[in-house]
Scaffold this motif. Structure first.
Motif, PDB file in Angstrom:
ATOM      1  N   ALA A   3       0.898  -1.209   0.070  1.00 38.06           N
ATOM      2  CA  ALA A   3      -0.019  -0.059  -0.094  1.00 38.06           C
ATOM      3  C   ALA A   3       0.800   1.154   0.057  1.00 38.06           C
ATOM      4  O   ALA A   3       0.547   2.342  -0.602  1.00 38.06           O
ATOM      5  N   VAL A   4       1.884   1.127   0.775  1.00 38.65           N
ATOM      6  CA  VAL A   4       2.987   2.327   0.926  1.00 38.65           C
ATOM      7  C   VAL A   4       3.534   2.452  -0.577  1.00 38.65           C
ATOM      8  O   VAL A   4       3.400   3.755  -1.138  1.00 38.65           O
ATOM      9  N   ALA A   5       4.060   1.622  -1.045  1.00 35.46           N
ATOM     10  CA  ALA A   5       4.587   1.564  -2.366  1.00 35.46           C
ATOM     11  C   ALA A   5       3.662   2.085  -3.550  1.00 35.46           C
ATOM     12  O   ALA A   5       4.115   3.121  -4.154  1.00 35.46           O
ATOM     13  N   CYS A   6       2.635   1.653  -3.264  1.00 34.26           N
ATOM     14  CA  CYS A   6       1.280   2.000  -4.508  1.00 34.26           C
ATOM     15  C   CYS A   6       1.125   3.634  -4.165  1.00 34.26           C
ATOM     16  O   CYS A   6       0.677   4.329  -5.175  1.00 34.26           O
ATOM     17  N   LEU A   7       1.107   3.997  -3.071  1.00 35.56           N
ATOM     18  CA  LEU A   7       0.723   5.429  -2.721  1.00 35.56           C
ATOM     19  C   LEU A   7       1.896   6.167  -3.122  1.00 35.56           C
ATOM     20  O   LEU A   7       1.443   7.252  -3.561  1.00 35.56           O
ATOM     21  N   ILE A   8       3.137   5.842  -3.052  1.00 36.83           N
ATOM     22  CA  ILE A   8       4.228   6.620  -3.528  1.00 36.83           C
ATOM     23  C   ILE A   8       4.038   6.984  -5.074  1.00 36.83           C
ATOM     24  O   ILE A   8       4.279   7.820  -5.548  1.00 36.83           O
ATOM     25  N   LEU A   9       3.913   5.575  -5.608  1.00 37.93           N
ATOM     26  CA  LEU A   9       3.684   5.817  -7.191  1.00 37.93           C
ATOM     27  C   LEU A   9       2.429   6.579  -7.516  1.00 37.93           C
ATOM     28  O   LEU A   9       2.526   7.504  -8.466  1.00 37.93           O
ATOM     29  N   THR A  10       1.403   6.516  -6.678  1.00 42.58           N
ATOM     30  CA  THR A  10       0.130   7.245  -6.950  1.00 42.58           C
ATOM     31  C   THR A  10       0.282   8.782  -6.832  1.00 42.58           C
ATOM     32  O   THR A  10       0.012   9.677  -7.788  1.00 42.58           O
ATOM     33  N   VAL A  11       1.039   9.230  -5.593  1.00 45.25           N
ATOM     34  CA  VAL A  11       1.405  10.631  -5.372  1.00 45.25           C
ATOM     35  C   VAL A  11       2.173  11.108  -6.553  1.00 45.25           C
ATOM     36  O   VAL A  11       2.023  12.378  -7.052  1.00 45.25           O
ATOM     37  N   LEU A  12       3.438  10.556  -6.869  1.00 45.76           N
ATOM     38  CA  LEU A  12       4.288  10.779  -8.025  1.00 45.76           C
ATOM     39  C   LEU A  12       3.473  11.072  -9.272  1.00 45.76           C
ATOM     40  O   LEU A  12       3.740  12.025 -10.009  1.00 45.76           O
ATOM     41  N   GLU A  13       2.338  10.061  -9.865  1.00 40.46           N
ATOM     42  CA  GLU A  13       1.598  10.250 -10.608  1.00 40.46           C
ATOM     43  C   GLU A  13       0.634  11.640 -10.698  1.00 40.46           C
ATOM     44  O   GLU A  13       0.920  12.330 -11.906  1.00 40.46           O
TER      45      GLU A  13
END
Length: 192
Positions: free
Chosen positions: A18-28
């Motif tokens: 979830a944290v990894a996906c959140l980081i990718l989402t924020v960057l997107e």
């Protein structure tokens, strides 16, 4: 070098993903808001003016929202499955796949800006397909079979095709994943 497989609880695995996906989402989101300006940090093969920054940053950037969504789902699924091999191996596979595929794309890729997590996804795919077999553990073998059957079509992504798809990232990510499986999947789960 020994990296015994130490199991972590499923809740912890899901939090990591979830944290990894959140980081990718924020960057997107930042990339969308800034008109994709972050993509200037993508990987440009043999470009010495930007240094090697793209090797480290390109897996976190995407060319479009569709590109992002096509990567985030397999990234999350494969992350959970790689975590079945333990947290240390997950970190090792992630770092090696990002660095090795990035260096190889920088050295041998077509000119242009290469962005996207697909090199890492293909690395996870390659690792998962072989790691279960090498481990000889039933649970991990079943994961290998599941990934091979469910996602086997990914193998066609390593072939040159559409001009705006980095098949080089796919190919070199897959090879990096195979290497990781060969290096670390033989070691058994650590006994408590």
């Amino acid at each position: 070098m020994s990296f015994k497989r130490v199991k972590i609880p499923l809740v912890s695995q899901l939090k990591i993903v979830a944290v990894a996906c959140l980081i990718l989402t924020v960057l997107e989101v930042v990339n969308i808001v800034t008109g994709r300006s972050l993509n200037s940090y993508g990987l440009i093969p043999r470009d010495t003016s930007t240094g090697w920054i793209g090797i480290f940053t390109s897996p976190f950037l995407h060319g479009s929202l569709l590109h992002f969504f096509s990567n985030i789902v397999p990234f999350a699924i494969f992350s959970v499955l790689v975590l079945q091999h333990g947290l240390i191996r997950y970190i090792l596979v992630t770092v090696v796949c990002i660095l090795l595929s990035g260096v190889l794309v920088w050295g041998f890729g077509r000119p242009g800006v290469h962005v996207g997590a697909s090199g890492l996804i293909y690395g996870y795919f390659g690792f998962l397909v072989l790691a279960g077999i090498f481990s000889r553990e039933i649970k991990l073998i079943l994961i290998s079979i599941f990934v091979g059957v469910s996602y086997g079509g990914l193998i066609f992504g390593v072939l040159p095709g559409m001009p705006y798809i980095s098949w080089e990232s796919h190919l070199f990510g897959l090879l990096a994943g195979f290497l990781c499986a060969w290096l670390w999947a033989h070691e058994k789960k650590q006994k408590k």
